[in-house]
Design a protein around this motif. Structure first.
Motif, PDB file in Angstrom:
ATOM      1  N   VAL A  55      83.392 -28.055  40.706  1.00 18.54           N
ATOM      2  CA  VAL A  55      83.116 -26.625  40.798  1.00 18.54           C
ATOM      3  C   VAL A  55      81.964 -26.308  39.854  1.00 18.54           C
ATOM      4  CG1 VAL A  55      84.072 -24.308  40.584  1.00 18.54           C
ATOM      5  CG2 VAL A  55      85.546 -26.204  41.301  1.00 18.54           C
ATOM      6  N   SER A  58      82.220 -23.373  37.342  1.00 22.04           N
ATOM      7  CA  SER A  58      83.232 -23.416  36.294  1.00 22.04           C
ATOM      8  C   SER A  58      82.630 -23.363  34.898  1.00 22.04           C
ATOM      9  CB  SER A  58      84.071 -24.695  36.432  1.00 22.04           C
ATOM     10  OG  SER A  58      83.268 -25.841  36.232  1.00 22.04           O
ATOM     11  N   LEU A  62      83.792 -28.655  36.111  1.00 24.06           N
ATOM     12  CA  LEU A  62      85.167 -29.119  36.221  1.00 24.06           C
ATOM     13  C   LEU A  62      85.513 -29.448  37.662  1.00 24.06           C
ATOM     14  CD1 LEU A  62      86.877 -26.408  33.988  1.00 24.06           C
ATOM     15  CD2 LEU A  62      86.348 -28.759  33.331  1.00 24.06           C
ATOM     16  N   ALA A  64      88.176 -29.034  40.836  1.00 27.22           N
ATOM     17  CA  ALA A  64      88.959 -27.889  41.278  1.00 27.22           C
ATOM     18  C   ALA A  64      90.386 -27.937  40.741  1.00 27.22           C
ATOM     19  CB  ALA A  64      88.969 -27.832  42.811  1.00 27.22           C
ATOM     20  N   MET A  67      90.964 -26.203  37.241  1.00 29.40           N
ATOM     21  CA  MET A  67      90.746 -24.778  37.054  1.00 29.40           C
ATOM     22  C   MET A  67      92.060 -24.073  36.731  1.00 29.40           C
ATOM     23  SD  MET A  67      87.499 -24.438  37.450  1.00 29.40           S
ATOM     24  CE  MET A  67      87.337 -22.657  37.627  1.00 29.40           C
ATOM     25  N   THR A  71      90.936 -21.697  43.080  1.00 23.84           N
ATOM     26  CA  THR A  71      89.520 -21.869  43.393  1.00 23.84           C
ATOM     27  C   THR A  71      89.379 -22.423  44.805  1.00 23.84           C
ATOM     28  OG1 THR A  71      89.037 -22.354  41.077  1.00 23.84           O
ATOM     29  CG2 THR A  71      87.373 -22.981  42.692  1.00 23.84           C
ATOM     30  N   GLU A 151      81.499 -21.731  46.547  1.00 21.51           N
ATOM     31  CA  GLU A 151      82.625 -21.735  45.616  1.00 21.51           C
ATOM     32  C   GLU A 151      83.101 -20.305  45.390  1.00 21.51           C
ATOM     33  OE1 GLU A 151      80.520 -25.336  43.006  1.00 21.51           O
ATOM     34  OE2 GLU A 151      80.644 -23.273  42.222  1.00 21.51           O
ATOM     35  N   LEU A 153      85.705 -18.245  42.862  1.00 17.63           N
ATOM     36  CA  LEU A 153      86.598 -18.196  41.705  1.00 17.63           C
ATOM     37  C   LEU A 153      87.237 -16.822  41.677  1.00 17.63           C
ATOM     38  CD1 LEU A 153      84.514 -20.484  41.040  1.00 17.63           C
ATOM     39  CD2 LEU A 153      84.895 -19.947  38.643  1.00 17.63           C
ATOM     40  N   SER A 157      88.393 -14.715  35.408  1.00 20.86           N
ATOM     41  CA  SER A 157      88.351 -15.872  34.520  1.00 20.86           C
ATOM     42  C   SER A 157      86.947 -16.450  34.399  1.00 20.86           C
ATOM     43  CB  SER A 157      89.320 -16.951  35.016  1.00 20.86           C
ATOM     44  OG  SER A 157      88.999 -17.331  36.332  1.00 20.86           O
ATOM     45  N   ALA A 158      86.081 -16.211  35.391  1.00 28.60           N
ATOM     46  CA  ALA A 158      84.710 -16.721  35.336  1.00 28.60           C
ATOM     47  C   ALA A 158      83.788 -15.713  34.661  1.00 28.60           C
ATOM     48  CB  ALA A 158      84.207 -17.034  36.737  1.00 28.60           C
ATOM     49  N   GLU A 419      86.839 -25.855  25.865  1.00 23.40           N
ATOM     50  CA  GLU A 419      88.046 -26.458  26.406  1.00 23.40           C
ATOM     51  C   GLU A 419      88.481 -27.617  25.531  1.00 23.40           C
ATOM     52  OE1 GLU A 419      88.030 -28.604  30.037  1.00 23.40           O
ATOM     53  OE2 GLU A 419      86.715 -30.165  29.252  1.00 23.40           O
ATOM     54  N   GLU A 428      91.757 -23.657  27.756  1.00 20.57           N
ATOM     55  CA  GLU A 428      90.411 -23.098  27.902  1.00 20.57           C
ATOM     56  C   GLU A 428      90.354 -21.710  27.283  1.00 20.57           C
ATOM     57  OE1 GLU A 428      88.188 -23.147  31.868  1.00 20.57           O
ATOM     58  OE2 GLU A 428      88.734 -21.028  31.682  1.00 20.57           O
TER      59      GLU A 428
END
Length: 697
Positions: A55, A58, A62, A64, A67, A71, A151, A153, A157-158, A419, A428
């Motif tokens: 991804v 990410s 990372l 998938a 995550m 995702t 992608e 997300l 979180s992103a 992370e 994370e």
């Protein structure tokens, strides 16, 4: 709505992560998935697993499965079959994702009931700058036929891509800036496709060549689609007037590629002409007087389709977008750091709304953006990335529907993501601070907003093939210039919009919990989320006259709660069955409901694979949406039967090729998208068949 989805068979060449397709009955999904998992008897060496996928969005490249929130990654043969003319329709069948659906030319993704500026759209990590966040009748300048990977997300979180993305992030990867020299000196692809529902014909090509340290890339798409047909029984006729779409996109890129990275640039130009169904000028004289609309002699002249004009009078958007992208990456730039990444772009966007052969309104958006990331080497087990992002947007509208005065919006953000892995755990943390200044050039009003956002997440792989993920995010979103300064008629959406220069920043507190099983004869995923937003900004309807609504941008605390899930059982080496669905509830604190929230969906899919053949057949049921806001009407439910078939082969040279067919809405059901401003004037497409062929070389 295209709801065909890949079945994750072991012979599939596509690599989509199951990203949790929701079902309203969460307990049933979870229990059935768990019981099926315990019932399987296949030995570990034979148990199929979902292929790994990286991804890009990410922040740390990372997989998938690493995550903390669900995702979706579409790539390969599946992406070829799933692509539609717009980004919104391409993703509209994914769990938790619908689209704004504005005819055939404009459609933007809606994630978990959130749309517009709450969903960040990226081109390989760089923000897209068009006018689609301003209004749903404005197209997204991203061409799905040129995408190599998409992608999604979910949730905020992103936030490394912007604290305003409380709904999620959609990152479209492409090859316009080469990152490597082709091994044989060249590589490329060509694709042709046709659709019966709109008489559409489309073609795309991509070619990369290089030698030494230089690589060049060219690509292009041409699309010509007429007005599309709807399901049987619509009072407006068999086709939606003004739903045509003609688009041309071309790009050329050049890169220097070395042992430690690359630096390149690409120029992209897109032109498009598409109609605006349901556009209404019978109420041009309406104006706001306090919290009420006054329309004089026009009152009472509206029909059931909100004053849609005759087919010959449908306004046309004539769009032109030019963008220069600069991308680069340097690996191991200096001691202690493993990568330095650059994304920068300059956009010159303009579209004219043409009525009766003359330009009625011109929208312009000139913007630049820069993003720099620096990834550090592991320190005491921690690895992460720090970065800087800045942008400026000059927006203006001139003409009959210039309901927003010219504005300049400047943004500056700093972010960090870290992370650490401890045994079966991955932890994370992310932090971001932004400052936004929005200046109205005519009135001279200027508003500045500062916001700090943070997130914590964890993934626990408590046993092979199973993982539990959770995240908590507190995000701040500053109001857009349109929410601050709008004032006037917007006939495309049949609204009179009024901004509020005193709006505060939204504060979102999101909790996401997911359970996934990624290997074995049974795979499943369930995700629950709750997003409480203080000072939620929305267009509150104060009054309505014959379909024209007076919208006042207001603030009210709101809560979004939902579930997404799917469970797939592998029946044998050739067959599999999947149950899936999603639902979201959105309400104001105090009891009111929010407008245009997607209806609950559930479905069943049977997939099959044999040698080079793959096929899927599914039934998707969309529930009636009667949880509506004030002045909003309910939308009836519908069911759709969809079918897909593909064949993969190789030329004598070894080059792969694919032929595919997909048939949507086989029962020709009349269906309406509750998320659309013009749902009555532009129902979803009726029975339609798409055939295509793609060759790589």
């Amino acid at each position: 709505m295209n709801l065909l989805a890949h079945a994750h068979s072991t012979r599939s060449r596509s690599r989509r992560h199951p990203a949790l397709r929701p079902v309203a009955l969460a307990a049933i999904l979870t229990l059935s998935g768990t019981s099926l998992a315990h019932a399987q008897a296949a030995p570990p060496t034979e148990a199929p697993g979902l292929p790994p996928v990286t991804v890009s969005a990410s922040g740390l490249q990372l997989g998938a499965s690493d995550m903390t929130t669900p995702t979706t990654v579409l790539e390969g043969d599946e992406l070829v079959r799933r692509r539609e003319a717009t980004l919104g329709e391409t993703l509209s069948s994914e769990p938790g994702i619908t689209s704004s659906h504005f005819g055939a030319g404009a459609s933007r993704p809606i994630i978990r009931g959130m749309d517009g500026p709450r969903v960040k759209l990226l081109s390989d990590g760089a923000e897209l700058h068009d006018a689609s966040t301003i209004s749903p009748d404005h197209a997204v300048v991203s061409e799905p036929l040129l995408a190599t990977q998409i992608e999604v997300l979910r949730g905020p979180s992103a936030l490394v891509y912007g604290n305003g993305a409380v709904g999620g992030v959609v990152n479209v990867l492409d090859g316009k800036v080469p990152t490597a020299i082709p091994q044989k000196g060249y590589e490329g692809s060509a694709e042709l496709r046709a659709n019966s529902g709109a008489g559409e014909g489309a073609g795309a090509f991509s070619l990369t060549g290089g030698a030494g340290n230089l690589a060049v890339h060219v690509e292009g798409v041409a699309r010509d689609a007429g007005d599309y047909r709807v399901g049987k029984g619509w009072s407006g006729g068999s086709k939606v007037p003004g739903s045509f779409n003609r688009t041309d996109t071309g790009s050329v890129g050049l890169s220097w590629v070395g042992d430690q990275g690359y630096l390149g640039a690409a120029y992209t130009r897109q032109t498009a002409k598409y109609g605006l169904p349901g556009h209404n000028h019978s109420l041009d004289g309406c104006h706001a007087d306090g919290d009420h609309l006054h329309c004089g002699a026009h009152a009472g002249e509206e029909d059931d389709d909100h004053g849609a004009e005759a087919p010959g009078d449908v306004p046309v958007v004539d769009l032109r977008s030019e963008r220069l992208d600069i991308r680069g990456e340097l690996r191991n730039p200096f001691a202690g750091f493993t990568a330095l990444r650059l994304r920068a772009g300059v956009t010159d966007y303009r579209h004219d709304e043409i009525e009766d052969g003359a330009i009625g309104t011109t929208f312009k958006n000139k913007a630049y953006d820069t993003r720099i990331e620096l990834q550090h080497a592991p320190v005491a087990g921690f690895k992460g990335v720090i970065g800087l992002q800045t942008s400026q947007r000059k927006f203006s509208a001139d003409g009959e529907e210039a309901y927003v005065e010219p504005t300049i919006t400047r943004k500056l953000g700093f972010f960090a993501l870290e992370e650490v892995r401890l045994g079966d755990w991955r932890l994370e943390a992310a932090l971001r601070h932004d400052r936004q200044t929005a200046e109205a050039q005519t009135s001279g009003i200027e508003r500045s907003h500062n916001g700090t956002s943070a997130s914590l997440g964890a993934v626990w792989k408590f046993t092979p093939g199973y993982q539990l993920g959770t995240s908590f995010t507190r995000a701040s979103r500053a109001p857009t210039a349109e929410e601050l300064y709008a004032q006037g008629l917007h006939m495309a959406t049949s609204t009179y919009e009024r901004g509020n220069a005193d709006l505060k920043s939204e504060i979102s507190q999101n909790i996401d919990l997911s359970l996934r099983k990624t290997s074995g004869d049974t795979t499943f995923g369930v995700s629950l989320f709750r997003n409480r937003i203080s000072n939620y900004i929305y267009g509150r309807t104060l009054d309505e006259v014959d379909g024209l609504q007076l919208l006042q941008y207001s603030q009210q605390d709101a809560t979004f709660t939902g579930i997404e899930g799917q469970v797939r059982q592998r029946l044998n080496r050739h067959l599999g069955i999947t149950l899936f669905g999603d639902t979201v509830r959105a309400k104001q604190d105090g009891g009111g409901l929010l407008p245009r929230i997607p209806a609950t969906r559930a479905g069943v899919r049977l997939d099959a694979s044999w040698q080079a053949w793959e096929s899927q057949v599914e039934w998707v049921q969309v529930a009636r949406q009667n949880r509506v806001a004030e002045f909003e009407t309910a939308t009836p439910g519908y069911g759709m039967l969809n079918l897909g078939v593909s064949y993969n082969g190789q030329l004598s040279s070894g080059a792969p090729w694919q032929v595919y067919l997909k048939a949507n809405n086989l029962t020709d059901r009349l269906a309406y998208a509750h998320t659309s401003f013009i749902k009555n004037a532009a129902p979803l497409m009726g029975r339609n068949v798409t055939v295509g062929v793609k060759v790589a070389f």
